[in-house]
Design a protein around this motif. Structure first.
Motif, PDB file in Angstrom:
ATOM      1  N   ARG A 198     -16.654  11.984 -55.975  1.00 55.87           N
ATOM      2  CA  ARG A 198     -16.463  13.345 -57.026  1.00 55.87           C
ATOM      3  C   ARG A 198     -15.384  13.459 -55.619  1.00 55.87           C
ATOM      4  NH1 ARG A 198     -13.518  14.454 -60.817  1.00 55.87           N
ATOM      5  NH2 ARG A 198     -14.675  13.691 -62.041  1.00 55.87           N
ATOM      6  N   LYS A 199     -16.361  14.231 -54.947  1.00 56.84           N
ATOM      7  CA  LYS A 199     -15.560  15.727 -54.206  1.00 56.84           C
ATOM      8  C   LYS A 199     -14.385  14.479 -53.279  1.00 56.84           C
ATOM      9  CE  LYS A 199     -18.945  18.593 -52.950  1.00 56.84           C
ATOM     10  NZ  LYS A 199     -18.262  20.122 -53.540  1.00 56.84           N
ATOM     11  N   ALA A 200     -14.393  13.287 -52.646  1.00 60.96           N
ATOM     12  CA  ALA A 200     -13.348  12.660 -52.279  1.00 60.96           C
ATOM     13  C   ALA A 200     -12.234  12.763 -53.324  1.00 60.96           C
ATOM     14  CB  ALA A 200     -13.954  11.431 -52.022  1.00 60.96           C
ATOM     15  N   VAL A 201     -12.309  12.646 -54.326  1.00 61.96           N
ATOM     16  CA  VAL A 201     -11.256  11.584 -55.051  1.00 61.96           C
ATOM     17  C   VAL A 201     -10.200  13.505 -55.348  1.00 61.96           C
ATOM     18  CG1 VAL A 201     -10.166  11.974 -58.094  1.00 61.96           C
ATOM     19  CG2 VAL A 201     -11.900  10.075 -56.746  1.00 61.96           C
ATOM     20  N   ASP A 202     -11.149  14.088 -55.298  1.00 63.63           N
ATOM     21  CA  ASP A 202     -10.429  15.832 -55.581  1.00 63.63           C
ATOM     22  C   ASP A 202     -10.238  16.116 -54.365  1.00 63.63           C
ATOM     23  OD1 ASP A 202     -11.010  16.596 -58.486  1.00 63.63           O
ATOM     24  OD2 ASP A 202     -13.431  17.347 -58.447  1.00 63.63           O
ATOM     25  N   ASN A 203     -10.861  16.107 -53.350  1.00 60.37           N
ATOM     26  CA  ASN A 203     -10.259  16.613 -51.720  1.00 60.37           C
ATOM     27  C   ASN A 203      -9.320  16.015 -51.063  1.00 60.37           C
ATOM     28  OD1 ASN A 203     -11.859  18.713 -52.563  1.00 60.37           O
ATOM     29  ND2 ASN A 203     -13.728  17.963 -51.658  1.00 60.37           N
ATOM     30  N   GLU A 204      -9.575  14.171 -51.305  1.00 63.75           N
ATOM     31  CA  GLU A 204      -8.811  13.825 -50.676  1.00 63.75           C
ATOM     32  C   GLU A 204      -7.738  13.102 -51.375  1.00 63.75           C
ATOM     33  OE1 GLU A 204     -10.515  10.739 -47.982  1.00 63.75           O
ATOM     34  OE2 GLU A 204     -11.815  11.882 -48.742  1.00 63.75           O
ATOM     35  N   LEU A 205      -7.769  12.085 -52.312  1.00 59.18           N
ATOM     36  CA  LEU A 205      -6.384  11.891 -53.416  1.00 59.18           C
ATOM     37  C   LEU A 205      -5.792  12.846 -54.131  1.00 59.18           C
ATOM     38  CD1 LEU A 205      -8.644   9.056 -54.751  1.00 59.18           C
ATOM     39  CD2 LEU A 205      -7.322   8.728 -52.879  1.00 59.18           C
ATOM     40  N   ARG A 206      -6.603  13.909 -54.350  1.00 57.55           N
ATOM     41  CA  ARG A 206      -5.701  15.091 -55.162  1.00 57.55           C
ATOM     42  C   ARG A 206      -4.894  15.880 -54.469  1.00 57.55           C
ATOM     43  NH1 ARG A 206     -10.021  14.899 -60.914  1.00 57.55           N
ATOM     44  NH2 ARG A 206      -8.865  13.018 -61.937  1.00 57.55           N
ATOM     45  N   SER A 207      -5.733  15.942 -52.905  1.00 56.17           N
ATOM     46  CA  SER A 207      -4.927  16.959 -51.912  1.00 56.17           C
ATOM     47  C   SER A 207      -3.479  17.695 -51.813  1.00 56.17           C
ATOM     48  CB  SER A 207      -5.759  16.627 -50.444  1.00 56.17           C
ATOM     49  OG  SER A 207      -4.493  15.204 -50.156  1.00 56.17           O
ATOM     50  N   PRO A 208      -2.973  18.369 -51.591  1.00 56.22           N
ATOM     51  CA  PRO A 208      -1.217  18.610 -51.584  1.00 56.22           C
ATOM     52  C   PRO A 208      -1.178  17.553 -50.594  1.00 56.22           C
ATOM     53  CG  PRO A 208      -2.168  20.583 -51.787  1.00 56.22           C
ATOM     54  CD  PRO A 208      -3.340  20.264 -51.533  1.00 56.22           C
ATOM     55  N   SER A 209      -1.646  16.978 -49.893  1.00 59.79           N
ATOM     56  CA  SER A 209      -0.707  15.456 -49.235  1.00 59.79           C
ATOM     57  C   SER A 209      -0.906  14.642 -49.903  1.00 59.79           C
ATOM     58  CB  SER A 209      -1.763  15.804 -48.311  1.00 59.79           C
ATOM     59  OG  SER A 209      -1.224  16.957 -46.510  1.00 59.79           O
TER      60      SER A 209
END
Length: 239
Positions: A198-209
């Motif tokens: 969950r956190k990797a998806v939200d913070n990495e894959l869905r990050s603005p970058s």
């Protein structure tokens, strides 16, 4: 993006206006992909055969803030390692004492909204706003001022008569908005993946970058834009 998603997006776009108020395109995507985007989760149940930790049940695209809360949207992303994420991820199954059984949860389809560049982190094309009281399914925010979007709009406007310029801008924004919604919805399938969470998806894959990178490439969106504008022009000539 897989061909079947490209075709579904094209069909959804061809048969609806695509505005935020018009939910036809969301309904069509949901009807086509909801079963494939369903997520298996562990739900607490006395008759369950699985053993999980207490915090490992999840809901997808549901309100995470109580009505009336007005939390400012952060313009920065906090990253976590995937190893750290596993211990916190609600969808990752680890041994525990709670009885649970596996069930399926249908995915909601987020919205998209075009915003002015000052509303987003400097230089990014898009940002993901998670579900909240105002946007129960979450919303993808797209930057009107992002240089690449302007280039795409101008490219297609130069191929058609000037009086179609406004319609072309609308079509381009519509197609990119719906494509980004599909990517956000599909990314949910990795929320329970042991290598992501969950956190990797939200913070990495869905990050603005990451979302900025996701809008680049042109190939998929140009294919849909060409079909959409070709159909519009044919309708105008035959009417």
């Amino acid at each position: 993006m897989p061909p079947e998603i490209i075709n579904a997006l094209k069909n959804a776009i061809d048969s609806s206006t695509g505005t935020i108020e018009d939910t036809k395109w969301r309904d069509k995507l949901a009807a086509r992909f909801s079963k494939r985007w369903n997520q298996r989760i562990n739900k607490l149940a006395e008759e369950g055969k699985e053993k999980i930790l207490p915090g490992q049940t999840i809901n997808l695209f549901t309100i995470t803030e109580q009505p009336g809360e007005d939390k400012p949207r952060s313009k920065t992303s906090s990253f976590t390692t995937r190893q750290e994420d596993k211990s916190l991820n609600a969808g990752f199954t680890a041994s525990g004492e709670e009885k649970a059984k596996e069930t399926h949860v249908p995915r909601g389809i987020p919205n998209y909204r075009w915003v002015n560049e000052e509303e987003l982190e400097l230089g990014v094309a898009a940002a993901w706003e998670p579900p909240n009281a105002n946007e129960p399914s979450g919303v993808v925010l797209l930057n009107r001022g992002f240089e690449m979007f302007g280039e795409v709009i101008r490219y297609w406007q130069n191929l058609y008569p000037e009086h179609l310029a406004e319609k072309i801008e609308f079509v381009v924004q519509e197609i990119y908005g719906q494509a980004m919604v599909a990517r956000i919805a599909h990314s949910e399938s990795l929320a329970r993946n042991a290598n992501w969470g969950r956190k990797a998806v939200d913070n990495e894959l869905r990050s603005p970058s990451s979302l900025t990178m996701a809008v680049l490439g042109l190939v998929t969106e140009d294919y849909i834009i060409a079909n959409k504008l070709g159909a519009l022009l044919s309708k105008r000539q035959s009417s």
